[in-house]
Design a protein around this motif. Structure first.
Motif, PDB file in Angstrom:
ATOM      1  N   ASN A  34       0.806  -1.218   0.000  1.00  0.00           N
ATOM      2  CA  ASN A  34       0.000   0.000   0.000  1.00  0.00           C
ATOM      3  C   ASN A  34       0.844   1.275   0.000  1.00  0.00           C
ATOM      4  O   ASN A  34       0.310   2.384  -0.140  1.00  0.00           O
ATOM      5  CB  ASN A  34      -0.937  -0.002   1.215  1.00  0.00           C
ATOM      6  N   GLU A  35       2.151   1.119   0.183  1.00  0.00           N
ATOM      7  CA  GLU A  35       3.057   2.268   0.140  1.00  0.00           C
ATOM      8  C   GLU A  35       3.605   2.511  -1.266  1.00  0.00           C
ATOM      9  O   GLU A  35       4.310   3.497  -1.491  1.00  0.00           O
ATOM     10  CB  GLU A  35       4.227   2.060   1.100  1.00  0.00           C
ATOM     11  N   LEU A  36       3.287   1.639  -2.202  1.00  0.00           N
ATOM     12  CA  LEU A  36       3.802   1.761  -3.567  1.00  0.00           C
ATOM     13  C   LEU A  36       3.131   2.912  -4.305  1.00  0.00           C
ATOM     14  O   LEU A  36       1.955   3.210  -4.101  1.00  0.00           O
ATOM     15  CB  LEU A  36       3.584   0.453  -4.338  1.00  0.00           C
ATOM     16  N   ASN A  37       3.915   3.550  -5.186  1.00  0.00           N
ATOM     17  CA  ASN A  37       3.386   4.646  -6.006  1.00  0.00           C
ATOM     18  C   ASN A  37       3.218   4.268  -7.476  1.00  0.00           C
ATOM     19  O   ASN A  37       2.527   4.976  -8.218  1.00  0.00           O
ATOM     20  CB  ASN A  37       4.310   5.864  -5.929  1.00  0.00           C
ATOM     21  N   ALA A  38       3.863   3.178  -7.913  1.00  0.00           N
ATOM     22  CA  ALA A  38       3.756   2.760  -9.312  1.00  0.00           C
ATOM     23  C   ALA A  38       4.268   1.329  -9.454  1.00  0.00           C
ATOM     24  O   ALA A  38       5.011   0.821  -8.596  1.00  0.00           O
ATOM     25  CB  ALA A  38       4.548   3.697 -10.223  1.00  0.00           C
ATOM     26  N   VAL A  39       3.869   0.698 -10.548  1.00  0.00           N
ATOM     27  CA  VAL A  39       4.341  -0.649 -10.896  1.00  0.00           C
ATOM     28  C   VAL A  39       4.969  -0.589 -12.281  1.00  0.00           C
ATOM     29  O   VAL A  39       4.358  -0.080 -13.232  1.00  0.00           O
ATOM     30  CB  VAL A  39       3.183  -1.678 -10.889  1.00  0.00           C
ATOM     31  N   ALA A  40       6.198  -1.085 -12.395  1.00  0.00           N
ATOM     32  CA  ALA A  40       6.915  -1.079 -13.673  1.00  0.00           C
ATOM     33  C   ALA A  40       7.164  -2.508 -14.138  1.00  0.00           C
ATOM     34  O   ALA A  40       7.204  -3.436 -13.331  1.00  0.00           O
ATOM     35  CB  ALA A  40       8.238  -0.326 -13.534  1.00  0.00           C
ATOM     36  N   PHE A  41       7.355  -2.657 -15.438  1.00  0.00           N
ATOM     37  CA  PHE A  41       7.577  -3.996 -15.985  1.00  0.00           C
ATOM     38  C   PHE A  41       8.360  -3.891 -17.289  1.00  0.00           C
ATOM     39  O   PHE A  41       8.339  -2.861 -17.965  1.00  0.00           O
ATOM     40  CB  PHE A  41       6.241  -4.706 -16.249  1.00  0.00           C
ATOM     41  N   THR A  42       9.032  -4.964 -17.638  1.00  0.00           N
ATOM     42  CA  THR A  42       9.696  -5.055 -18.934  1.00  0.00           C
ATOM     43  C   THR A  42       8.650  -5.381 -19.986  1.00  0.00           C
ATOM     44  O   THR A  42       7.980  -6.409 -19.908  1.00  0.00           O
ATOM     45  CB  THR A  42      10.763  -6.164 -18.935  1.00  0.00           C
ATOM     46  N   GLN A  43       8.532  -4.520 -20.984  1.00  0.00           N
ATOM     47  CA  GLN A  43       7.564  -4.772 -22.057  1.00  0.00           C
ATOM     48  C   GLN A  43       8.220  -5.480 -23.236  1.00  0.00           C
ATOM     49  O   GLN A  43       7.553  -6.146 -24.016  1.00  0.00           O
ATOM     50  CB  GLN A  43       6.925  -3.462 -22.521  1.00  0.00           C
ATOM     51  N   GLY A  44       9.526  -5.329 -23.390  1.00  0.00           N
ATOM     52  CA  GLY A  44      10.248  -5.985 -24.466  1.00  0.00           C
ATOM     53  C   GLY A  44      11.605  -5.337 -24.624  1.00  0.00           C
ATOM     54  O   GLY A  44      11.889  -4.337 -23.960  1.00  0.00           O
ATOM     55  N   PRO A  45      12.461  -5.904 -25.468  1.00  0.00           N
ATOM     56  CA  PRO A  45      12.305  -7.186 -26.167  1.00  0.00           C
ATOM     57  C   PRO A  45      12.542  -8.375 -25.234  1.00  0.00           C
ATOM     58  O   PRO A  45      13.076  -8.211 -24.143  1.00  0.00           O
ATOM     59  CB  PRO A  45      13.391  -7.103 -27.243  1.00  0.00           C
ATOM     60  N   GLY A  46      12.130  -9.556 -25.703  1.00  0.00           N
ATOM     61  CA  GLY A  46      12.294 -10.762 -24.905  1.00  0.00           C
ATOM     62  C   GLY A  46      11.421 -11.886 -25.431  1.00  0.00           C
ATOM     63  O   GLY A  46      10.821 -11.781 -26.505  1.00  0.00           O
ATOM     64  N   LEU A  47      11.346 -12.974 -24.663  1.00  0.00           N
ATOM     65  CA  LEU A  47      10.501 -14.112 -25.026  1.00  0.00           C
ATOM     66  C   LEU A  47       9.044 -13.760 -24.750  1.00  0.00           C
ATOM     67  O   LEU A  47       8.704 -13.306 -23.641  1.00  0.00           O
ATOM     68  CB  LEU A  47      10.900 -15.356 -24.225  1.00  0.00           C
ATOM     69  N   LEU A  48       8.182 -13.951 -25.737  1.00  0.00           N
ATOM     70  CA  LEU A  48       6.794 -13.517 -25.635  1.00  0.00           C
ATOM     71  C   LEU A  48       6.091 -14.101 -24.411  1.00  0.00           C
ATOM     72  O   LEU A  48       5.472 -13.371 -23.628  1.00  0.00           O
ATOM     73  CB  LEU A  48       6.029 -13.889 -26.903  1.00  0.00           C
ATOM     74  N   GLY A  49       6.185 -15.408 -24.233  1.00  0.00           N
ATOM     75  CA  GLY A  49       5.503 -16.047 -23.098  1.00  0.00           C
ATOM     76  C   GLY A  49       6.011 -15.546 -21.760  1.00  0.00           C
ATOM     77  O   GLY A  49       5.227 -15.323 -20.832  1.00  0.00           O
ATOM     78  N   SER A  50       7.317 -15.347 -21.655  1.00  0.00           N
ATOM     79  CA  SER A  50       7.911 -14.845 -20.408  1.00  0.00           C
ATOM     80  C   SER A  50       7.468 -13.416 -20.131  1.00  0.00           C
ATOM     81  O   SER A  50       7.105 -13.066 -19.003  1.00  0.00           O
ATOM     82  CB  SER A  50       9.437 -14.911 -20.498  1.00  0.00           C
ATOM     83  N   LEU A  51       7.498 -12.580 -21.163  1.00  0.00           N
ATOM     84  CA  LEU A  51       7.070 -11.188 -21.008  1.00  0.00           C
ATOM     85  C   LEU A  51       5.600 -11.109 -20.580  1.00  0.00           C
ATOM     86  O   LEU A  51       5.231 -10.270 -19.744  1.00  0.00           O
ATOM     87  CB  LEU A  51       7.263 -10.428 -22.315  1.00  0.00           C
ATOM     88  N   LEU A  52       4.760 -11.972 -21.150  1.00  0.00           N
ATOM     89  CA  LEU A  52       3.332 -11.941 -20.834  1.00  0.00           C
ATOM     90  C   LEU A  52       3.066 -12.183 -19.349  1.00  0.00           C
ATOM     91  O   LEU A  52       2.139 -11.601 -18.779  1.00  0.00           O
ATOM     92  CB  LEU A  52       2.585 -12.979 -21.670  1.00  0.00           C
ATOM     93  N   VAL A  53       3.884 -13.036 -18.734  1.00  0.00           N
ATOM     94  CA  VAL A  53       3.694 -13.301 -17.308  1.00  0.00           C
ATOM     95  C   VAL A  53       3.933 -12.029 -16.502  1.00  0.00           C
ATOM     96  O   VAL A  53       3.128 -11.649 -15.651  1.00  0.00           O
ATOM     97  CB  VAL A  53       4.627 -14.427 -16.819  1.00  0.00           C
ATOM     98  N   GLY A  54       5.044 -11.350 -16.792  1.00  0.00           N
ATOM     99  CA  GLY A  54       5.356 -10.122 -16.072  1.00  0.00           C
ATOM    100  C   GLY A  54       4.367  -9.008 -16.338  1.00  0.00           C
ATOM    101  O   GLY A  54       3.919  -8.312 -15.419  1.00  0.00           O
TER     102      GLY A  54
END
Length: 333
Positions: A70-90
């Motif tokens: 609840n103290e978080l201000n944002a969520v970041a993630f790797t959108q690419g490049p990379g393995l499609l299935g792996s990226l989709l999980v994140g």
């Protein structure tokens, strides 16, 4: 003030980091050993293991950083490049997590993040600087003018330097991942014992497909003469291969630095953990009076700390994406 949770899942490492106002306070990485059985990353297996790892890794990162969700201000993630299935999980987890907590989303380019890993610890490079970014899938020389103003001035036309290391290791029957093992054996070998083909590519671009073929034919021909050639010469082969790849990489980097008159030089990506590359870069720095920047080992290979650092600067600029998430351009930076 910003507290950002960042997720990296582009290949076979599930990693989560917490960035508190520009400082990394947690960086948890779960490796996937299952791929050692197959001599390389199996995309379907990678995505399945990401699903198993992501919740406990996020939980551990929050614990390590002593942060409540609840103290978080944002969520970041790797959108690419990379393995499609792996990226989709994140991506899927990041979207759900952000939606549940009503937090903004930040998408990050994986290669952009490798470069901004240099801003995690001191000393930090000054703009403009050149960054040689080398990994299993990429080889680039990037002119970094600002956090989000970057230009690729040279790149591989076919295979990456990291792939050249990995494929050579496979030829030498070394277990996966083979790149670090080549580095290990090279320390006890003669780097000038064997010669391999050097690509003749104009400008600042690279090519490693011909180099890999040169190594393949070299080993094939020597084994015809002596079936035990690899076992008897493993250290020298590794040292010679590593010397050749490092020479190719640094020769173009030296050319770029001279052309642009830049003395701020950095390396990034998984191959930047290679001891031969690090030593070669430091030698050039002494010769040309460069200021050299090399990330800590934990920030060379895939990790969420670099995603968090890139997200920190995006958060300052309020560069958020919606739940629909616009496609990520290869040339985002």
């Amino acid at each position: 003030m910003s507290v950002i949770l960042a997720i990296e899942s582009s290949c076979d490492e599930t990693s989560v980091a917490i960035c508190n106002n520009g400082k990394i306070t947690a960086n948890v990485i779960a490796n996937q050993t299952i791929h050692q059985n197959y001599g390389g990353v199996i995309p379907e297996l990678a995505s399945r293991v990401h699903q198993q790892n992501i919740v406990p890794v996020i939980h551990q990162a929050l614990l390590n950083a002593k942060v409540n969700k609840n103290e978080l201000n944002a969520v970041a993630f790797t959108q690419g490049p990379g393995l499609l299935g792996s990226l989709l999980v994140g991506v899927s987890f990041a979207k759900s997590f952000a939606l549940a907590l009503d937090l903004p989303l930040i998408s990050v380019n994986h290669m952009h993040a490798h470069i901004l890993a240099h801003f995690i610890d001191d000393p930090k490079p000054e703009f403009p600087f050149l960054c040689l970014t080398v990994s299993g899938g990429h080889t680039q020389i990037v002119l970094v003018k600002d956090y989000f103003d970057m230009e690729i001035i040279g790149e591989t036309l076919d295979d990456a330097a990291g792939e050249a290391f990995d494929k050579t290791a496979k030829l030498l029957k070394l277990p996966y991942p083979g790149g670090p093992l080549i580095d290990k054996h090279a320390k006890d070998g003669d780097p000038l014992m064997f010669k391999f083909g050097e690509p003749q590519i104009r400008d600042l671009n690279y090519s490693f497909s011909g180099f890999k073929t040169s190594v393949l034919y070299f080993i094939r021909d020597r084994e015809k003469e002596n079936p035990n050639f690899i076992a008897e010469n493993l250290n020298d082969i590794c040292a010679s291969v590593q010397y050749s790849i490092v020479f190719i990489l640094l020769n173009k980097l030296k050319k770029a630095a001279k052309q642009l008159g830049i003395k701020e030089i950095a390396i990034a990506g998984g191959v930047s953990a290679n001891s031969g590359l690090r030593t070669g870069l430091r030698d050039l720095a002494n010769e040309h009076n460069w200021n050299v920047y090399i990330p800590a080992f934990e920030y060379c290979t895939d990790n969420a700390a670099m995603i968090a650092m890139a997200a920190h600067y995006k958060y300052i600029n309020k560069e958020f994406v919606g739940q629909g998430i616009a496609p990520l351009s290869r040339m985002e930076f």
